[in-house]
Write a protein that holds these residues in place. Structure first.
Motif, mmCIF file in Angstrom:
data_model
loop_
_atom_site.group_PDB
_atom_site.id
_atom_site.type_symbol
_atom_site.label_atom_id
_atom_site.label_comp_id
_atom_site.label_asym_id
_atom_site.label_seq_id
_atom_site.Cartn_x
_atom_site.Cartn_y
_atom_site.Cartn_z
ATOM 1 N N ASP A 25 0.801 -1.228 0.000
ATOM 2 C CA ASP A 25 0.000 0.000 0.000
ATOM 3 C C ASP A 25 0.832 1.275 0.000
ATOM 4 N N GLN A 69 1.748 -6.402 -3.448
ATOM 5 C CA GLN A 69 2.287 -6.543 -2.092
ATOM 6 C C GLN A 69 3.612 -5.771 -2.033
ATOM 7 N N ASN A 129 -5.500 -10.127 -3.822
ATOM 8 C CA ASN A 129 -5.148 -9.599 -2.501
ATOM 9 C C ASN A 129 -4.645 -8.155 -2.633
ATOM 10 N N THR A 182 -6.005 -11.651 3.377
ATOM 11 C CA THR A 182 -7.087 -10.876 2.765
ATOM 12 C C THR A 182 -8.312 -11.751 2.465
ATOM 13 N N GLY A 187 -4.610 -4.229 -3.809
ATOM 14 C CA GLY A 187 -5.598 -3.180 -4.028
ATOM 15 C C GLY A 187 -4.811 -1.957 -4.443
ATOM 16 N N HIS A 188 -4.812 -1.648 -5.733
ATOM 17 C CA HIS A 188 -3.985 -0.554 -6.249
ATOM 18 C C HIS A 188 -4.895 0.583 -6.711
ATOM 19 N N THR A 227 2.907 -12.920 2.293
ATOM 20 C CA THR A 227 1.967 -13.455 1.298
ATOM 21 C C THR A 227 2.574 -14.733 0.722
ATOM 22 N N LYS A 274 1.727 2.100 -5.147
ATOM 23 C CA LYS A 274 2.291 1.550 -6.394
ATOM 24 C C LYS A 274 1.403 1.842 -7.603
#
Ligand code: GDP
Ligand code: IMO
Ligand code: MG
Length: 440
Positions: A19, A239, A46, A139, A48-49, A254, A22
Motif C-alpha cells: 500500500d 504486495q 489480494n 485478505t 488493491g492498487h 503473502t 504503487k
C-alpha cells in the motif's frame, strides 16, 4: 530471440509492507510514453492498487494499473493467481468508467486459477491458526490455498479452460477441497455456509465463461515479440518486499515472491531484459494483518492521526492499517534484495505530527542488529532519530521550490542515510491524483 530484443522491462515494487501507492506511480510513469504495456507478474486479488485521475478513482485488484491509459496493453502473467470473479467485475467497472479494456488485456494461459473454494479454505486455515494465536490476517482472497495447489501440482491453469478435461479436473479438485473444508470444520469455527458455497460456485462458473472470451495466450511469447519490436514493458509488483514469501517475516507474508527477481519467472522473460527497478515507499510506513511491526507508532493517538489523515484503510479489505515511522533498517534490507535504484516517496503531504521519528536500527536484548532478523518477534527494541514534522502544507504541490523546509530536510536526511547505496529519489507524492507529485 533474446539477441534481437530492442525493448526492455522496468519493474516497480513496494519496498515496505504494501500500500505504498504503487498503482498511482505505475499510472504516473505511463505519462512519459516510454512503455507500451503494464504486466502483473505475481500475487492476485489480494492487491488493491488505487489510481486517480481527476474525477475517476479506480481500485484494481487484479487488472494492471495501466487501465486508465487507453493505448497501454495490460498483461497478467503466469505467476498470478487469477480471481476470475474480481477480474470480470473490474472489466465491467472500467467499462462503466469509459475504458473498454478487453481488446488490450492479455492473460497467460499458464496463470493459476483461484477456485471458488480457495477463499473458503483460506478462511478455514485462518480459523485454525487463530486457535493457536497465530493468525496471519490474510485478505481471505484464497491466495495461500491457490499457490499451494499450484506448487503441489493439483491446481487449474487459465489455459486448462480450453481443454475437454477441465470439467473432470475441476470435479476432482472440488472433491479434494471439500474434504479439506470438512476436516477443518471438525477442528474449528468458520463460516461454511452451504448456500454461500453454492452461490460462489455459480458466480465462478458464469465468470469462467466470460474469461474464455478474453485473450488467453502464451504471454511469454507475446512479451518477447513486443520486446523484439522495440516496445518497453513496465512490470507492476503487488504486495511488497517485506511480504515476500522467502524474505519477509515468515509466516506473516503473502504466498508469492514479490521481488523483482520474480519478474523473469512470472512473465517468462530472461533476466537480461530487466533495466530499472523502481521502489516505492511512503514517507511513513503502514501494515495490515498479523506479525510484528517494529516501527509502529507507540503513541496510539499519534498513530490514529496518521490513519485518519492518510485514509489508511485497506483498499481490498477496508481494514485499518497500522501506522509506523519510516523504517530505514527495513528499507535498506528491501533495497538490497530488490536492487531498486529509483525511489518514489509517497504521502509527503501527510504529516499530522509536530515531531516525527525514523527507525534506524533494530535491537535484540540490547544488541544492535547488523543483519535483518529471521523472526521480527525477536526484536526487543528499535533505535530512532527525531525530526521536525511539516503538517499538510505540501498537499498537491508539483514544484520542488514550494516544498516546506521541514519536508526538504526530511528528504535530504533520507538521501543521506541511503547515500552508500546506488539509489536516487526521483519523485515525491503530494496527493492521490496522478498530477500530485514533484520530480525530485
Ligand atoms: P498500492 O497498493 O501500493 O497501490 O497502494 P493503495 O492504493 O493500496 O494505497 C495507497 C493510497 O494512498 C491510495 O488511497 C492512494 O490513492 C493514496 N496515495 C498514493 N500516493 C499518495 C500521496 O502522495 N498522497 C496522498 N495523500 N495519497 C496518496
Ligand atoms: P498491495 O498490492 C498490504 C498482507 C495481508 C496479510 C498477508 C497475507 O495492495 O500492496 P494474503 O491474502 O496475501 O495471503 O495475506 O499479506 N497483504 C497485503 N498488505 N497490501 C497488499 O497488497 C497486501 N496483500 C496481502 O494483510 O498480512
Ligand atoms: Mg494496496
Amino acid at each position: 530471440m533474446q539477441k534481437n530484443n530492442k525493448g526492455f522491462i522496468d519493474v516497480l515494487v513496494g519496498l515496505q509492507w504494501g500500500d505504498e501507492g504503487k498503482g498511482k506511480n505505475i499510472d504516473e510513469l505511463l505519462s512519459n510514453g516510454v512503455y507500451s504495456a503494464v504486466a502483473r507478474f505475481q500475487g492476485g486479488a489480494n492487491a488493491g492498487h488505487t489510481i486517480k485521475s481527476g474525477d475517476i478513482t479506480f481500485i484494481g485488484h487484479i487488472i494492471p494499473s495501466g487501465c486508465l491509459r487507453k493505448d497501454i496493453e495490460l498483461y497478467i502473467g503466469n505467476e498470478v493467481v487469477v480471481d476470475v470473479v474480481s477480474l470480470i467485475k473490474e472489466i465491467s467497472q472500467l467499462k462503466d468508467l469509459g475504458f473498454d479494456i478487453k481488446e488490450r488485456l492479455y492473460i497467460s494461459n499458464r496463470a493459476k486459477l483461484v477456485s471458488y473454494l480457495h477463499p473458503f479454505i483460506d478462511q478455514a486455515e485462518e480459523a485454525y491458526r487463530s486457535k493457536g494465536g497465530n493468525k496471519i490476517g490474510t485478505t481471505s482472497r484464497g491466495i495461500g490455498p491457490a499457490y499451494s495447489d499450484s506448487r503441489s501440482r493439483k491446481g487449474l491453469l487459465v489455459g486448462d479452460l480450453n481443454f475437454t478435461d477441465f470439467e473432470q479436473k475441476e470435479k476432482e479438485l472440488t472433491e479434494l477441497h471439500m474434504d479439506i473444508l470438512n476436516m477443518y470444520k471438525n477442528e474449528c469455527d468458520f463460516d461454511m455456509d452451504e448456500d454461500k458455497i453454492k452461490e460462489a460456485r455459480e458466480k465462478w462458473l458464469l465468470t469462467l465463461e466470460e474469461l474464455k472470451k478474453l485473450n488467453i495466450c502464451d504471454l511469454s511469447f507475446l512479451i518477447q515479440k513486443r520486446l523484439s519490436e522495440g516496445k518497453n514493458i513496465l512490470a507492476e509488483g503487488a504486495q511488497a518486499v517485506m511480504l515476500d514469501i522467502d524474505f519477509g517475516d515468515y509466516p506473516n507474508v503473502t504466498s508469492s515472491n514479490t521481488l523483482p527477481a520474480n519478474v523473469c519467472l512470472g512473465l517468462g522473460v530472461p533476466h537480461t531484459m530487466i533495466r530499472n527497478v523502481y521502489g516505492v515507499i511512503k514517507a511513513y510506513t503502514t501494515k495490515v494483518g498479523g506479525g510484528t511491526f517494529p516501527s509502529r507508532i507507540s503513541d496510539l493517538a499519534v498513530e490514529k492521526l496518521f490513519q485518519d489523515a492518510g485514509h489508511e484503510f485497506g483498499a481490498t479489505t477496508g481494514r485499518p492499517r497500522m501506522c509506523g515511522w519510516l523504517d530505514l533498517f527495513a528499507l535498506r534490507y528491501a533495497i538490497g534484495l530488490s536492487g531498486a535504484n529509483k525511489i518514489f516517496i509517497n504521502k509527503a503531504d501527510i504529516c499530522p505530527a509536530e515531531n516525527i521519528e525514523v527507525v534506524t536500527g533494530y535491537e535484540i536484548n540490547g544488541k544492535i542488529l547488523e543483519e535483518f532478523p529471521l523472526r521480527l518477534n525477536e526484536v526487543t527494541g528499535v533505535k530512532t532519530e527525531k525530526l521536525a514534522g511539516w503538517g499538510e502544507a505540501n498537499f498537491g504541490i508539483n514544484d520542488k521550490e514550494k516544498a516546506t523546509p521541514e519536508l526538504v530536510t526530511y528528504l535530504n536526511y533520507i538521501k543521506d542515510k541511503l547515500s552508500d547505496l546506488d539509489v536516487e529519489i526521483i519523485s515525491v507524492g503530494t496527493g492521490p491524483d496522478r498530477e500530485n507529485s514533484i520530480n525530485w
